[in-house]
Scaffold this motif. Structure first.
Motif, PDB file in Angstrom:
ATOM      1  N   PRO A 293      -2.366  -2.222  -4.949  1.00 16.75           N
ATOM      2  CA  PRO A 293      -3.729  -2.047  -4.562  1.00 16.75           C
ATOM      3  C   PRO A 293      -3.593  -1.066  -3.366  1.00 16.75           C
ATOM      4  O   PRO A 293      -2.486  -1.119  -2.568  1.00 16.75           O
ATOM      5  N   ASN A 294      -4.474   0.042  -3.425  1.00 15.93           N
ATOM      6  CA  ASN A 294      -4.474   1.048  -2.225  1.00 15.93           C
ATOM      7  C   ASN A 294      -3.459   1.985  -2.185  1.00 15.93           C
ATOM      8  O   ASN A 294      -3.454   2.861  -1.374  1.00 15.93           O
ATOM      9  N   LEU A 296      -1.956   5.478  -3.460  1.00 15.76           N
ATOM     10  CA  LEU A 296      -2.695   6.858  -4.052  1.00 15.76           C
ATOM     11  C   LEU A 296      -1.796   7.173  -5.323  1.00 15.76           C
ATOM     12  O   LEU A 296      -0.544   7.240  -5.362  1.00 15.76           O
ATOM     13  N   PRO A 362      -7.959   5.142  -4.577  1.00 13.73           N
ATOM     14  CA  PRO A 362      -6.764   4.443  -4.372  1.00 13.73           C
ATOM     15  C   PRO A 362      -6.959   3.397  -5.635  1.00 13.73           C
ATOM     16  O   PRO A 362      -7.784   3.139  -6.223  1.00 13.73           O
ATOM     17  N   GLN A 364      -6.517   0.081  -7.550  1.00 13.16           N
ATOM     18  CA  GLN A 364      -7.167  -1.127  -7.468  1.00 13.16           C
ATOM     19  C   GLN A 364      -6.908  -2.181  -8.469  1.00 13.16           C
ATOM     20  O   GLN A 364      -6.745  -1.799  -9.456  1.00 13.16           O
TER      21      GLN A 364
END
Length: 436
Positions: A293-294, A296, A362, A364
Motif C-alpha cells: 500500500p501507498n 506508486l 497510490p 491500496q
C-alpha cells in the motif's frame, strides 16, 4: 458467484455519491455485428454488470435521487416467444422482480416514457460519456432543467479499483484454469507444429473447465514473432530451438486473468535464451517485492526500467552508463511498454490511474494489477549480440495488493527455468492428447 446483496451494496454506495436531485443511467452493451446478420458473442458492459449482475442486452439501470434518498429501477427486455425461439429465453419483468434487489422493474420498451418522468425537477444527469450518440441525444432531449451532465463511468470505475472477497475468489478461479492451460502448453509444445495448434489447446482447456471465453485474444508467438507485442496471427511454425511467448488468460464469470509465460519449443533453454530469461525474471521478482500500500505505480515503472537497462548493459545488449542510457531512453527500444495495468472485470480494467486533481492514485489493499517486464530483441537488429537476436521474452503475473504487502495470485503457474523444463519433460504426449 457474487450475491445480489453485494450488488445492492454497490448500488447503495453509488447512490450516495450522486448529487441531490439527480438521475443516473447505466445501459447494457449493444450487440455487435460480425458480418451481415451474424453477431459476435454477446458480452455485457462491465460497468452495467458491476452494478447489476445482469447479462442480457436491451437493459438499463436507473438511479433517481431526491435530496438524500434514492431509488433504483431496472429495465429489462420483454418476454417474446418469437424472439426467444431464435435467441433464447429472456428473464422478463416478473422473474427480474424476484431476483434483483431494486425498487422496481420495467420493460425496456417503456424507458423513454419513464425517463421523462424521472427527470422532472431534477438538476443533474449522470451517464457514461462513452455512450453512442443516439443514447446521449435521448438523455439530453428530456433535460430542459438540467444544470450539469456528469460522467457516471468515472465514479463506477473508481469503485472497481478495490476488489471484494467475492471478486478476488472469481479471479483466483480464472487463474486456476489458466494455470492448467499454460501447463498443458508447456507439456505439448514440442509435439505440435503450429502456433495455432498450441492456441487451440489452451482455449480448449479454458472451456473444458468452465471458462467459456478468453479474456483477450491469445498471443502464441514463436521466435521473432514475439517481438510484435500484440501478435495474434498465431499462424507460424513452431521451430526447434526457439522460444514461444504465450500471453493467454481466461475469463470466468466476467472476471479476467492475464498471464504471460515464455517457454522453449524444445525441452530446454539455450544458454543465451536462459541468460535473457533469468534477467527478466529477476527484474519481475524485484518489482513484485516492492508492491505494498501507498507505493506508486510510476515508481514500479521507473524501477523496472532501471533494472532492465542495467541487465541489458550486463548482457552487452546496450553499451554505456546506465544513467545516461535511461536519460536518453535508449532502453525503450527494447522495453517499450508499461510494467503492468489494473485487472478485474476487464483484462485492462478501465479504472483510473490518477485522481481528478491529476495526482497519481497510490496502491491500496484490494487492488489487482499485472506485473509484466519484457525484452524484445528483433532478429534484424545488428546493434545487439547475434546470439540474442530474435528473442522476445515477457513474464507476467497477477498481483493482489494486501495490507501487509502483496500476494502473487498466479504464483503456481510455472516460471522458473527448472519448473518449465520439468513440465516440458513430463510424460510423453502425442498430438491427440489435447482431446483427452
Amino acid at each position: 458467484m457474487i450475491s445480489e446483496r453485494e450488488y445492492r451494496k454497490r448500488r447503495t454506495r453509488l447512490g450516495r455519491k450522486l448529487k441531490p436531485y439527480s438521475v443516473g443511467v447505466l445501459f447494457s452493451a449493444t450487440p455487435k455485428i460480425r458480418s451481415n446478420d451474424t453477431e459476435y458473442p454477446y458480452r455485457q458492459n462491465s460497468n452495467f454488470y458491476y452494478m447489476s449482475g445482469f447479462t442480457e442486452d436491451n437493459a438499463a439501470l436507473v438511479f433517481v435521487k431526491e435530496a438524500k434518498n434514492f431509488k433504483t429501477y431496472l429495465f429489462v427486455a420483454q418476454k417474446d416467444k418469437t424472439q426467444e425461439l431464435w435467441h433464447g429465453q429472456r428473464l422478463g419483468t416478473d422473474k427480474a422482480k424476484e431476483r434483483f434487489l431494486v425498487d422496481d422493474v420495467f420493460e425496456f420498451t417503456t424507458f423513454n416514457e419513464k425517463f421523462k418522468e424521472f427527470v422532472i425537477d431534477k438538476h443533474h444527469i449522470y451517464y457514461d460519456f462513452k455512450l453512442d450518440y443516439s443514447k446521449v441525444k435521448l438523455l439530453k432531449r428530456r433535460s430542459e432543467n438540467i444544470l450539469s451532465f456528469e460522467n457516471l463511468a468515472h465514479i463506477v470505475e473508481r469503485m472497481r479499483l478495490i476488489k471484494s472477497k467475492s471478486e478476488i475468489k472469481l479471479i483466483k478461479k480464472a487463474l486456476s484454469i489458466t494455470k492448467k492451460a499454460h501447463h498443458k502448453a508447456m507439456k505439448t509444445a514440442q509435439k505440435l507444429q503450429y502456433e495455432y495448434q498450441l492456441q487451440a489447446g489452451i482455449e480448449y482447456i479454458f472451456k473444458k473447465y468452465g471458462a467459456y471465453s478468453d479474456a483477450y485474444t491469445s498471443i502464441v508467438a514463436c521466435g521473432n514473432s514475439a517481438n510484435t507485442l500484440h501478435y495474434i496471427n498465431n499462424d507460424k511454425k513452431l521451430k526447434e530451438g526457439e522460444l514461444i511467448l504465450i500471453d493467454a488468460g481466461c475469463e470466468y464469470e466476467y472476471y479476467a486473468s492475464d498471464i504471460t509465460r515464455t517457454i522453449p519449443v524444445s525441452k530446454k533453454f539455450t544458454k543465451a535464451q536462459a541468460e535473457v530469461y533469468v534477467m527478466v525474471l529477476d527484474v519481475q521478482k524485484e518489482i513484485i517485492g516492492m508492491i505494498r500500500p501507498n507505493i506508486l505505480r510510476s515508481d514500479l515503472q521507473k524501477k523496472s526500467e532501471e533494472l532492465l537497462c542495467r541487465g541489458m548493459v550486463d548482457l552487452g545488449i546496450l553499451e554505456g552508463e546506465v544513467k545516461t542510457l535511461l536519460k536518453e531512453k535508449a532502453h525503450k527500444k527494447y522495453y517499450p511498454h508499461g510494467i503492468g495495468h489494473w485487472m478485474g472485470l476487464d483484462v485492462h480494467d478501465e479504472c483510473p490511474y490518477k485522481k481528478l486533481n491529476g495526482k497519481e492514485i497510490p496502491l491500496q489493499a484490494g487492488m489487482i494489477l499485472t506485473i509484466e517486464p519484457g525484452i524484445y530483441l528483433d532478429k534484424e537488429d545488428e546493434n545487439i549480440p547475434k546470439k540474442y537476436r530474435g528473442l522476445g521474452i515477457r513474464i507476467e503475473d497477477d498481483i493482489l495488493v494486501t495490507k501487509e504487502g502483496c500476494e502473487n495470485l498466479s504464483c503456481k503457474i510455472a516460471k522458473e527455468i527448472n519448473e518449465i523444463t520439468r513440465k516440458s519433460s513430463s510424460s510423453p504426449l502425442n498430438s491427440f492428447s489435447l482431446l483427452r
